[in-house]
Design an enzyme around this catalytic site. Structure first.
Site, PDB file in Angstrom:
ATOM      1  N   LYS A 143       1.120  -1.046  -0.426  1.00 46.48           N
ATOM      2  CA  LYS A 143       0.208   0.461  -0.019  1.00 46.48           C
ATOM      3  C   LYS A 143       1.144   0.969   0.189  1.00 46.48           C
ATOM      4  O   LYS A 143       2.370   1.574   0.193  1.00 46.48           O
ATOM      5  CB  LYS A 143      -0.792   0.306   1.353  1.00 46.48           C
ATOM      6  N   ASN A 201     -14.092   4.175  -2.808  1.00 46.82           N
ATOM      7  CA  ASN A 201     -13.487   4.258  -1.414  1.00 46.82           C
ATOM      8  C   ASN A 201     -12.932   5.732  -1.528  1.00 46.82           C
ATOM      9  O   ASN A 201     -12.234   6.333  -2.594  1.00 46.82           O
ATOM     10  CB  ASN A 201     -12.193   3.553  -1.474  1.00 46.82           C
ATOM     11  N   CYS A 206      -1.756  11.929  -4.591  1.00 44.18           N
ATOM     12  CA  CYS A 206      -2.281  13.179  -4.037  1.00 44.18           C
ATOM     13  C   CYS A 206      -2.200  14.670  -4.158  1.00 44.18           C
ATOM     14  O   CYS A 206      -1.556  14.962  -4.937  1.00 44.18           O
ATOM     15  CB  CYS A 206      -0.886  13.319  -2.661  1.00 44.18           C
ATOM     16  N   GLY A 240      -6.792  -5.743  -8.352  1.00 45.26           N
ATOM     17  CA  GLY A 240      -7.142  -5.282  -7.792  1.00 45.26           C
ATOM     18  C   GLY A 240      -7.982  -5.357  -6.239  1.00 45.26           C
ATOM     19  O   GLY A 240      -8.081  -6.358  -5.642  1.00 45.26           O
ATOM     20  N   GLY A 257     -10.532  -3.742 -12.611  1.00 46.97           N
ATOM     21  CA  GLY A 257     -11.196  -4.367 -12.142  1.00 46.97           C
ATOM     22  C   GLY A 257     -11.109  -5.952 -12.851  1.00 46.97           C
ATOM     23  O   GLY A 257     -11.976  -6.091 -13.536  1.00 46.97           O
TER      24      GLY A 257
END
Lengths: 311, 254
Positions: free
Chosen positions: A45, A69, A130, A265, A244
């Protein structure tokens, strides 16, 4: 090298199925459920310079065939990662790729300096999602100049492979791949999540605390596939497909479009074993179809008769 | 933590909107503790995409029971399952209720389908020969999960069974009239009920554990999706799936 092995820079991957950043923790959480050693690579992560608590709840919501998310890059920070997690990764027999995220090019530089001497870490993936603190908070990855600068700085600081993870929330993703390539990136991975939103009509409130979030899962697969197809035709460096993938068939689509490897993922949340299952099924698929050199299968989409392709 | 394909051994319709499913898994049944949950993949399609978490309602040597409230597309699809169909299950997951807090009287409070983890807890406390008082509340009598739970105090919002009103006010009354003993409250139910219940626990200074229902994806701590606000200064958020779903009320903010 086995049939599925390949190299990025000087790092050899035993197969082409990786687990995607943010969907597999630090790689040490669920050894009961999956044999990590079977993976082509494990991508951690996102690690940031300082620990991040993440966003307030609700952080996730299911949408049709998708997961929206807004985790907020919750992570323990680079120091604790080095002290507590890295020793646990050193015994694994897979390639460890550390995904790093920052708010500025300096932060990426510092992260690489702190991580680069660790032999366990074989490659870096740059998460550019970010907000850019210097330039008004837009995501770094949506600004060509930022993508170029961060890649350039990373390239100066490490001889390890650099994979730039690209956001699809731009007009032309292949321009960003070209920018990363020309600054020395060894590969690009795409796509990161798409910006999405859901509203509870009873309460009239957004379903995520941050109003918008990142959409992943099979809902975005056709978009991801189109972006991979576009990017493969624009750069010479390997393109790693993400978006996906739940099954072997999904992965094969990305390989046919030209992806050298794929990342699994959201599927990890649903079936923790899915990446290993796809590895096994891919071997069988190649045996059944007499595919001796997998490199030849990659990009072998049959475009004959598709006259509308310009390129 | 076990990942298994388990066959359904019985499906019982408790009422039009609640079903009870039993599946065979000696491994999960024998390792499950009070308050833990299982994460179930409804089918192999991507609608619904994510697993759905269910409290473990009861176990025998070989079987595990869950209760399912039919609410969304995932739970609706579960009602179409039949005996001998298989379910893709990961479990047991999460931290259980703690049993060793030394209270004189254990108070169990369940709201609606939230009472689902209480039968396992009741059995564990019984084995420890605890003095147990059970409170069950629901919107109407159809939602009272009374199997395995000899509830002394019952309330329904519509008055169809027991006291007409809120289970937390029954608990408040009970505690106002009982002094001199040490208590612990174990509760599970909708969040608004738990917020009121925590106020009552605080008023009487009673140790209180609650089991939360949150949106979840992986159930194993990797997605970080099920964050709960923490009261602990060193950690801003806890994860319902691995730090909970059972929390001490003093550790979290609802």
């Amino acid at each position: 090298m086995t049939k599925f092995a390949f190299k990025i820079r000087d790092v050899e991957f035993k197969n082409r199925i990786f687990t995607a950043s943010g969907t597999f923790g630090y790689g040490v959480e669920i050894p009961q459920l999956i044999d990590v050693n079977k993976l082509g690579a494990l991508i951690t992560k996102s690690i940031t310079l300082n620990p991040r608590a993440g966003n307030p709840p609700n952080r996730i919501i299911e949408t049709p065939s998708g997961l929206l998310n807004s985790i907020g890059l919750a992570n323990i920070g680079v120091r604790e990662f080095l002290d507590k997690i890295l020793p646990q990764l050193s015994n694994l027999n897979t390639v460890i790729i550390v995904n790093i995220a920052g708010n500025s090019d300096e932060e990426y530089g510092k992260l690489i300096e702190m991580l680069n001497n660790e032999p366990v870490i074989k490659a870096f993936e740059l998460n550019l999602s970010c907000p850019n603190v210097k330039e008004g908070g837009l995501s770094l990855g949506t600004n060509l100049k930022s993508v170029s600068e961060i890649t350039r700085i990373a390239r100066k600081l490490t001889q390890k492979p650099i994979i730039v993870k690209l956001t699809p929330n731009v007009t032309k993703i292949s321009d960003f791949a070209i920018a990363a390539e020309s600054e020395g990136a060894d590969a690009v991975s795409l796509i990161n999540t798409l910006v999405g939103m859901a509203i509870d009509v009873k309460t009239r409130k957004p379903k995520l605390s941050t109003i918008t979030g990142g959409l992943s899962g099979p809902a975005i697969r056709p978009i991801a596939l189109a972006k991979v197809f576009e990017t493969v035709r624009a750069v010479k460096i390997p393109v790693i497909g993400i978006g996906g993938i739940l099954s072997l068939n999904d992965a094969l689509e990305f390989f046919l479009a030209g992806a050298k490897a794929v990342q699994i993922g959201t599927a990890n949340f649903i079936n923790p074993h899915s990446s290993v299952d796809i590895i096994t099924e891919l071997e069988k698929f190649c045996d059944d179809n007499c595919i001796k050199d997998f490199e030849e299968f990659i990009g072998s989409i049959d475009l004959s008769g598709n006259l509308a392709i310009n390129n | 933590m076990i990942h298994q394909f388990c066959s359904i051994t019985s499906i019982e319709k408790l009422n039009p909107s609640i079903i009870k499913i039993k599946f065979k898994s000696p491994l999960i049944a024998q390792s499950a503790k009070q308050g833990q949950f299982v994460n179930i993949r409804i089918d192999e399609t991507s609608v619904p995409l994510l697993r759905r978490p269910f409290s473990i309602y009861y176990t025998t040597e070989e079987e595990v029971e869950i209760v399912v409230g039919v609410m969304g597309m995932g739970t609706k699809k579960l009602t179409h399952k039949q005996v001998d169909d298989t379910l893709d299950i990961i479990g047991p997951l999460g931290k259980p209720f703690k049993l060793d807090d030394g209270e004189d009287i254990s108070i169990l409070v369940g709201g609606g389908l939230g009472a689902a983890p209480l039968p396992m807890l009741f059995r564990s406390l019984q084995r420890l020969k605890k003095n147990i008082v059970i409170f069950l509340g629901a919107k109407n009598k159809e939602y009272l999960l009374k199997d395995y739970l000899p509830a002394k105090y019952i309330s329904t919002d519509d008055g169809s069974e027991g006291y007409k009103g809120n289970i937390v006010s029954l608990l408040d009354n009970y505690l106002s009239n009982s002094a001199g003993k040490s208590y612990k409250i174990y509760a599970c139910g909708p969040t608004p009920m738990l917020i009121e219940l925590i106020k009552v626990a605080r008023k009487f200074n009673i140790n209180c554990e609650i089991s939360l229902e949150t949106m979840m994806a992986c159930g194993t701590g990797i997605c970080q999706g099920c964050a709960v606000k923490s009261k602990n200064s060193s950690k801003k958020y806890l994860l319902s799936c691995v730090d909970g779903p059972v929390f001490n009320a003093k550790d979290i903010e609802l």
